[in-house]
Design a protein around this motif. Structure first.
Motif, PDB file in Angstrom:
ATOM      1  N   ARG A  19      20.533  35.989  53.452  1.00 57.42           N
ATOM      2  CA  ARG A  19      21.215  35.307  52.344  1.00 57.42           C
ATOM      3  C   ARG A  19      21.868  36.310  51.392  1.00 57.42           C
ATOM      4  NH1 ARG A  19      16.867  32.031  50.059  1.00 57.42           N
ATOM      5  NH2 ARG A  19      15.622  32.369  51.896  1.00 57.42           N
ATOM      6  N   ARG A  20      21.184  37.438  51.121  1.00 62.06           N
ATOM      7  CA  ARG A  20      21.770  38.463  50.249  1.00 62.06           C
ATOM      8  C   ARG A  20      23.042  39.040  50.870  1.00 62.06           C
ATOM      9  NH1 ARG A  20      16.441  40.089  49.346  1.00 62.06           N
ATOM     10  NH2 ARG A  20      16.643  41.709  50.917  1.00 62.06           N
ATOM     11  N   ILE A  21      22.953  39.361  52.159  1.00 63.99           N
ATOM     12  CA  ILE A  21      24.119  39.918  52.860  1.00 63.99           C
ATOM     13  C   ILE A  21      25.248  38.892  52.889  1.00 63.99           C
ATOM     14  CG2 ILE A  21      24.976  40.696  55.110  1.00 63.99           C
ATOM     15  CD1 ILE A  21      22.147  41.928  55.534  1.00 63.99           C
ATOM     16  N   PHE A  22      24.906  37.657  53.192  1.00 67.23           N
ATOM     17  CA  PHE A  22      25.901  36.584  53.257  1.00 67.23           C
ATOM     18  C   PHE A  22      26.578  36.395  51.899  1.00 67.23           C
ATOM     19  CE2 PHE A  22      27.149  32.103  53.055  1.00 67.23           C
ATOM     20  CZ  PHE A  22      27.913  32.003  54.201  1.00 67.23           C
ATOM     21  N   ASN A  23      25.792  36.341  50.832  1.00 63.23           N
ATOM     22  CA  ASN A  23      26.345  36.153  49.486  1.00 63.23           C
ATOM     23  C   ASN A  23      27.202  37.340  49.065  1.00 63.23           C
ATOM     24  OD1 ASN A  23      25.228  33.618  49.150  1.00 63.23           O
ATOM     25  ND2 ASN A  23      23.360  34.396  48.207  1.00 63.23           N
ATOM     26  N   LYS A  24      26.791  38.546  49.447  1.00 65.76           N
ATOM     27  CA  LYS A  24      27.577  39.744  49.141  1.00 65.76           C
ATOM     28  C   LYS A  24      28.929  39.656  49.845  1.00 65.76           C
ATOM     29  CE  LYS A  24      27.033  43.938  47.385  1.00 65.76           C
ATOM     30  NZ  LYS A  24      26.886  44.193  45.989  1.00 65.76           N
ATOM     31  N   GLY A  25      28.923  39.196  51.090  1.00 66.52           N
ATOM     32  CA  GLY A  25      30.170  39.026  51.841  1.00 66.52           C
ATOM     33  C   GLY A  25      31.078  38.001  51.182  1.00 66.52           C
ATOM     34  N   ILE A  26      30.503  36.922  50.709  1.00 64.91           N
ATOM     35  CA  ILE A  26      31.289  35.897  50.027  1.00 64.91           C
ATOM     36  C   ILE A  26      31.902  36.474  48.750  1.00 64.91           C
ATOM     37  CG2 ILE A  26      31.116  33.745  48.699  1.00 64.91           C
ATOM     38  CD1 ILE A  26      29.249  32.707  50.847  1.00 64.91           C
ATOM     39  N   GLU A  27      31.110  37.227  47.982  1.00 65.52           N
ATOM     40  CA  GLU A  27      31.617  37.836  46.738  1.00 65.52           C
ATOM     41  C   GLU A  27      32.786  38.779  47.028  1.00 65.52           C
ATOM     42  OE1 GLU A  27      28.433  39.811  44.680  1.00 65.52           O
ATOM     43  OE2 GLU A  27      27.248  37.961  44.560  1.00 65.52           O
ATOM     44  N   LYS A  28      32.637  39.614  48.061  1.00 63.32           N
ATOM     45  CA  LYS A  28      33.710  40.546  48.407  1.00 63.32           C
ATOM     46  C   LYS A  28      34.955  39.789  48.867  1.00 63.32           C
ATOM     47  CE  LYS A  28      31.158  44.681  49.301  1.00 63.32           C
ATOM     48  NZ  LYS A  28      31.599  46.030  49.476  1.00 63.32           N
ATOM     49  N   GLY A  29      34.752  38.721  49.610  1.00 62.29           N
ATOM     50  CA  GLY A  29      35.886  37.911  50.060  1.00 62.29           C
ATOM     51  C   GLY A  29      36.616  37.279  48.892  1.00 62.29           C
ATOM     52  N   ILE A  30      35.883  36.786  47.932  1.00 68.93           N
ATOM     53  CA  ILE A  30      36.491  36.190  46.746  1.00 68.93           C
ATOM     54  C   ILE A  30      37.269  37.240  45.966  1.00 68.93           C
ATOM     55  CG2 ILE A  30      35.961  35.172  44.482  1.00 68.93           C
ATOM     56  CD1 ILE A  30      33.684  33.624  45.905  1.00 68.93           C
ATOM     57  N   GLU A  31      36.681  38.435  45.794  1.00 74.47           N
ATOM     58  CA  GLU A  31      37.362  39.519  45.085  1.00 74.47           C
ATOM     59  C   GLU A  31      38.669  39.879  45.776  1.00 74.47           C
ATOM     60  OE1 GLU A  31      34.713  42.854  44.671  1.00 74.47           O
ATOM     61  OE2 GLU A  31      33.274  41.679  43.497  1.00 74.47           O
ATOM     62  N   LYS A  32      38.620  40.011  47.100  1.00 72.87           N
ATOM     63  CA  LYS A  32      39.839  40.328  47.863  1.00 72.87           C
ATOM     64  C   LYS A  32      40.886  39.238  47.686  1.00 72.87           C
ATOM     65  CE  LYS A  32      39.594  43.819  50.953  1.00 72.87           C
ATOM     66  NZ  LYS A  32      40.318  45.015  50.720  1.00 72.87           N
ATOM     67  N   GLY A  33      40.459  37.983  47.733  1.00 77.02           N
ATOM     68  CA  GLY A  33      41.378  36.869  47.562  1.00 77.02           C
ATOM     69  C   GLY A  33      42.026  36.877  46.189  1.00 77.02           C
ATOM     70  N   ILE A  34      41.241  37.178  45.172  1.00 78.57           N
ATOM     71  CA  ILE A  34      41.779  37.242  43.811  1.00 78.57           C
ATOM     72  C   ILE A  34      42.793  38.379  43.711  1.00 78.57           C
ATOM     73  CG2 ILE A  34      41.177  37.814  41.415  1.00 78.57           C
ATOM     74  CD1 ILE A  34      38.556  36.222  41.878  1.00 78.57           C
ATOM     75  N   GLU A  35      42.454  39.550  44.271  1.00 81.67           N
ATOM     76  CA  GLU A  35      43.374  40.690  44.238  1.00 81.67           C
ATOM     77  C   GLU A  35      44.692  40.346  44.926  1.00 81.67           C
ATOM     78  OE1 GLU A  35      41.610  44.245  45.837  1.00 81.67           O
ATOM     79  OE2 GLU A  35      39.869  44.058  44.521  1.00 81.67           O
ATOM     80  N   LYS A  36      44.605  39.744  46.103  1.00 85.43           N
ATOM     81  CA  LYS A  36      45.820  39.390  46.833  1.00 85.43           C
ATOM     82  C   LYS A  36      46.638  38.363  46.062  1.00 85.43           C
ATOM     83  CE  LYS A  36      45.026  40.751  51.464  1.00 85.43           C
ATOM     84  NZ  LYS A  36      46.115  41.589  51.873  1.00 85.43           N
ATOM     85  N   GLY A  37      45.966  37.404  45.443  1.00 89.39           N
ATOM     86  CA  GLY A  37      46.660  36.398  44.653  1.00 89.39           C
ATOM     87  C   GLY A  37      47.362  37.002  43.454  1.00 89.39           C
ATOM     88  N   MET A  38      46.702  37.953  42.799  1.00 92.75           N
ATOM     89  CA  MET A  38      47.315  38.618  41.655  1.00 92.75           C
ATOM     90  C   MET A  38      48.513  39.451  42.086  1.00 92.75           C
ATOM     91  SD  MET A  38      43.920  39.625  39.480  1.00 92.75           S
ATOM     92  CE  MET A  38      44.798  40.514  38.225  1.00 92.75           C
ATOM     93  N   GLU A  39      48.376  40.128  43.218  1.00 89.88           N
ATOM     94  CA  GLU A  39      49.481  40.930  43.740  1.00 89.88           C
ATOM     95  C   GLU A  39      50.680  40.044  44.064  1.00 89.88           C
ATOM     96  OE1 GLU A  39      50.264  43.268  47.870  1.00 89.88           O
ATOM     97  OE2 GLU A  39      48.370  43.700  46.859  1.00 89.88           O
ATOM     98  N   LYS A  40      50.412  38.924  44.699  1.00 88.93           N
ATOM     99  CA  LYS A  40      51.477  37.989  45.035  1.00 88.93           C
ATOM    100  C   LYS A  40      52.122  37.438  43.765  1.00 88.93           C
ATOM    101  CE  LYS A  40      52.475  33.869  47.738  1.00 88.93           C
ATOM    102  NZ  LYS A  40      51.926  32.788  48.544  1.00 88.93           N
ATOM    103  N   GLY A  41      51.316  37.148  42.761  1.00 89.12           N
ATOM    104  CA  GLY A  41      51.837  36.651  41.490  1.00 89.12           C
ATOM    105  C   GLY A  41      52.727  37.672  40.797  1.00 89.12           C
ATOM    106  N   ARG A  42      52.319  38.946  40.822  1.00 89.15           N
ATOM    107  CA  ARG A  42      53.149  40.012  40.229  1.00 89.15           C
ATOM    108  C   ARG A  42      54.484  40.112  40.954  1.00 89.15           C
ATOM    109  NH1 ARG A  42      48.267  42.879  40.148  1.00 89.15           N
ATOM    110  NH2 ARG A  42      48.836  43.917  42.079  1.00 89.15           N
ATOM    111  N   ARG A  43      54.443  40.074  42.277  1.00 87.44           N
ATOM    112  CA  ARG A  43      55.664  40.177  43.073  1.00 87.44           C
ATOM    113  C   ARG A  43      56.594  39.000  42.793  1.00 87.44           C
ATOM    114  NH1 ARG A  43      53.347  41.550  47.504  1.00 87.44           N
ATOM    115  NH2 ARG A  43      52.957  39.453  48.214  1.00 87.44           N
ATOM    116  N   GLU A  44      56.031  37.803  42.715  1.00 92.04           N
ATOM    117  CA  GLU A  44      56.847  36.614  42.431  1.00 92.04           C
ATOM    118  C   GLU A  44      57.459  36.678  41.031  1.00 92.04           C
ATOM    119  OE1 GLU A  44      58.024  33.830  44.030  1.00 92.04           O
ATOM    120  OE2 GLU A  44      57.421  35.016  45.758  1.00 92.04           O
ATOM    121  N   THR A  45      56.674  37.131  40.059  1.00 89.36           N
ATOM    122  CA  THR A  45      57.180  37.256  38.691  1.00 89.36           C
ATOM    123  C   THR A  45      58.306  38.272  38.634  1.00 89.36           C
ATOM    124  OG1 THR A  45      55.039  36.651  37.764  1.00 89.36           O
ATOM    125  CG2 THR A  45      56.541  37.838  36.320  1.00 89.36           C
ATOM    126  N   LEU A  46      58.116  39.400  39.293  1.00 90.18           N
ATOM    127  CA  LEU A  46      59.148  40.427  39.340  1.00 90.18           C
ATOM    128  C   LEU A  46      60.414  39.884  39.987  1.00 90.18           C
ATOM    129  CD1 LEU A  46      59.900  43.374  38.825  1.00 90.18           C
ATOM    130  CD2 LEU A  46      58.794  43.959  40.980  1.00 90.18           C
TER     131      LEU A  46
END
Length: 97
Positions: A19-46
């Motif tokens: 469960r710890r490993i699984f939850n850590k994986g979910i957290e990292k996946g969410i972080e990556k998704g947020i980063e990609k979303g922010m990057e896409k948002g910056r590119r679209e704004t530009l």
């Protein structure tokens, strides 16, 4: 029957370590998704800012220019934005496309 007992004993999904490993994986996946979303948002704004300024400068932009601008990466968009005051014609804009 023995196999069922072994399966029950090895039910990884119920273990705290799993469960710890699984939850850590979910957290990292969410972080990556947020980063990609922010990057896409910056590119679209530009991209939208570049188009807005070019429309304001030239009043009209041919559709092929708009389509090409929509495909540019952040570097090329930044170059247009940095040089917007030096770009005085559509032919000069082509150098950045």
């Amino acid at each position: 029957m023995i196999f069922r007992e072994v399966e029950n004993m090895l039910d990884l999904e119920q273990s705290a370590g799993y469960r710890r490993i699984f939850n850590k994986g979910i957290e990292k996946g969410i972080e990556k998704g947020i980063e990609k979303g922010m990057e896409k948002g910056r590119r679209e704004t530009l991209r939208e800012n570049v188009l807005r300024l070019l429309y304001r400068k030239f009043k009209k932009l041919p559709a092929p220019y708009v389509e090409k601008i929509r495909t540019l990466d952040e570097y090329a968009l930044g170059m247009i934005l940095d040089n917007i005051f030096e770009i005085n014609s559509l032919s000069e804009l082509e150098e950045y496309l």
